[in-house]
Structures are given as structure tokens and as C-alpha cells.
Design a protein around this motif. Structure first.
Motif, short mmCIF file in Angstrom:
data_model
loop_
_atom_site.label_atom_id
_atom_site.label_comp_id
_atom_site.label_asym_id
_atom_site.label_seq_id
_atom_site.Cartn_x
_atom_site.Cartn_y
_atom_site.Cartn_z
N ILE A 36 1.32 11.24 -10.15
CA ILE A 36 2.14 11.62 -9.06
C ILE A 36 2.07 10.17 -7.94
CG2 ILE A 36 1.83 14.13 -8.92
CD1 ILE A 36 -0.04 12.37 -6.35
N SER A 50 5.28 8.06 -6.98
CA SER A 50 6.35 8.85 -6.38
C SER A 50 5.85 9.35 -5.21
CB SER A 50 6.92 9.94 -7.11
OG SER A 50 7.16 9.61 -8.54
N SER A 51 4.61 9.15 -4.66
CA SER A 51 4.13 9.74 -3.35
C SER A 51 4.40 8.79 -2.28
CB SER A 51 2.61 10.13 -3.86
OG SER A 51 2.29 11.04 -4.55
N VAL A 92 3.93 14.67 -2.07
CA VAL A 92 5.08 14.21 -3.30
C VAL A 92 5.80 15.68 -3.51
CG1 VAL A 92 3.60 14.63 -5.13
CG2 VAL A 92 5.27 13.26 -5.48
N ARG A 93 7.04 15.78 -3.67
CA ARG A 93 7.73 17.01 -4.35
C ARG A 93 7.25 18.01 -3.32
NH1 ARG A 93 5.35 15.71 -9.58
NH2 ARG A 93 6.45 13.96 -10.37
N ALA A 94 7.18 17.85 -1.90
CA ALA A 94 7.05 18.85 -1.10
C ALA A 94 5.61 19.57 -1.07
CB ALA A 94 7.97 20.04 -1.19
N GLN A 95 4.80 18.87 -1.69
CA GLN A 95 3.28 19.10 -2.05
C GLN A 95 2.41 17.98 -1.13
OE1 GLN A 95 1.96 21.91 -3.49
NE2 GLN A 95 4.05 22.67 -3.83
N THR A 96 1.56 18.45 -0.61
CA THR A 96 0.57 17.62 0.23
C THR A 96 -0.89 17.73 -0.35
OG1 THR A 96 1.92 17.80 2.24
CG2 THR A 96 -0.40 17.36 2.73
#
Length: 115
Positions: free
Chosen positions: A28, A31-32, A99-103
């Protein structure tokens, strides 16, 4: 499973320098949005610096001119170079990835600035 592992904290005298590192596992990192936060007892965690996938950086005012955030995507690593450290920089520093709405958070590393 994404893991963030910080290193590089420690005890330093006022005016000294430290470099924090954070290595991310999982596919990830590139993209983060990566960030460094810090927290002192009884206070909320605050963002110190962040860096976008393309390299755009942001800093809190107290860090401008003293701290530099950088990333090496090939190493899945983000750094925080801290110069001219002050006693008020003393805190637990946490690595953060969004990333992708995850923390995701690291476990934290203690930075103590004291003579």
C-alpha cells in the motif's frame, strides 16, 4: 495486514537532531498519504508533517524550517528528519498511513529533548 514500524527515537539535547524512520509492510505504501503525528500525555495526537504519494508535503508551523519529511517508495519507508530540536518537541511520535479510506498507525517511538 498492514503494519507500520517506527524507529529512531531517543534522548537528545536541545539543538540536536534525530531521524525517525517508518517501514510499511503490505502493498500500500506507494498509494498512501504518509504522516508523522505526535502525542504528549493528556493531549490529543497532532499531525506534525505529511507527504502525499507524489511528494507534496505539509508541516505544522512549529516544524517548518526544522523538520523534513521524505519517502522512498522503493523501500516502503518514510522519514522524519528533525533538526534544532526543542524541549517542546518531546512526545511519542507515530507513523500514519491513509490509503483507500483506511487509516493505519504504528506503535510509536519516544522522542525526548532534554539537557
Amino acid at each position: 495486514q498492514v503494519q507500520l514500524v517506527e524507529s529512531g527515537g531517543g534522548l537528545v539535547q536541545p539543538g540536536g537532531s534525530l531521524r525517525l524512520s517508518c517501514v510499511a509492510s503490505g502493498n500500500i505504501f506507494s498509494s498512501s498519504v504518509m504522516g508523522w503525528y505526535r502525542q504528549t500525555p493528556g493531549n490529543q495526537r497532532e499531525v506534525v508533517a505529511s507527504i502525499a504519494p507524489g511528494g507534496l508535503t505539509n508541516y505544522i508551523n512549529s516544524a517548518k524550517g526544522r523538520f523534513t519529511i521524505s519517502r522512498v517508495n522503493a523501500k516502503n519507508t518514510v522519514y522524519l528528519q528533525m533538526n534544532n530540536l526543542r524541549p517542546e518537541d518531546t512526545a511519542v511520535y507515530y507513523c500514519n498511513a491513509v490509503v483507500r479510506a483506511q487509516t493505519y498507525w504504528g506503535q510509536g517511538t519516544q522522542v525526548t529533548v532534554s539537557s
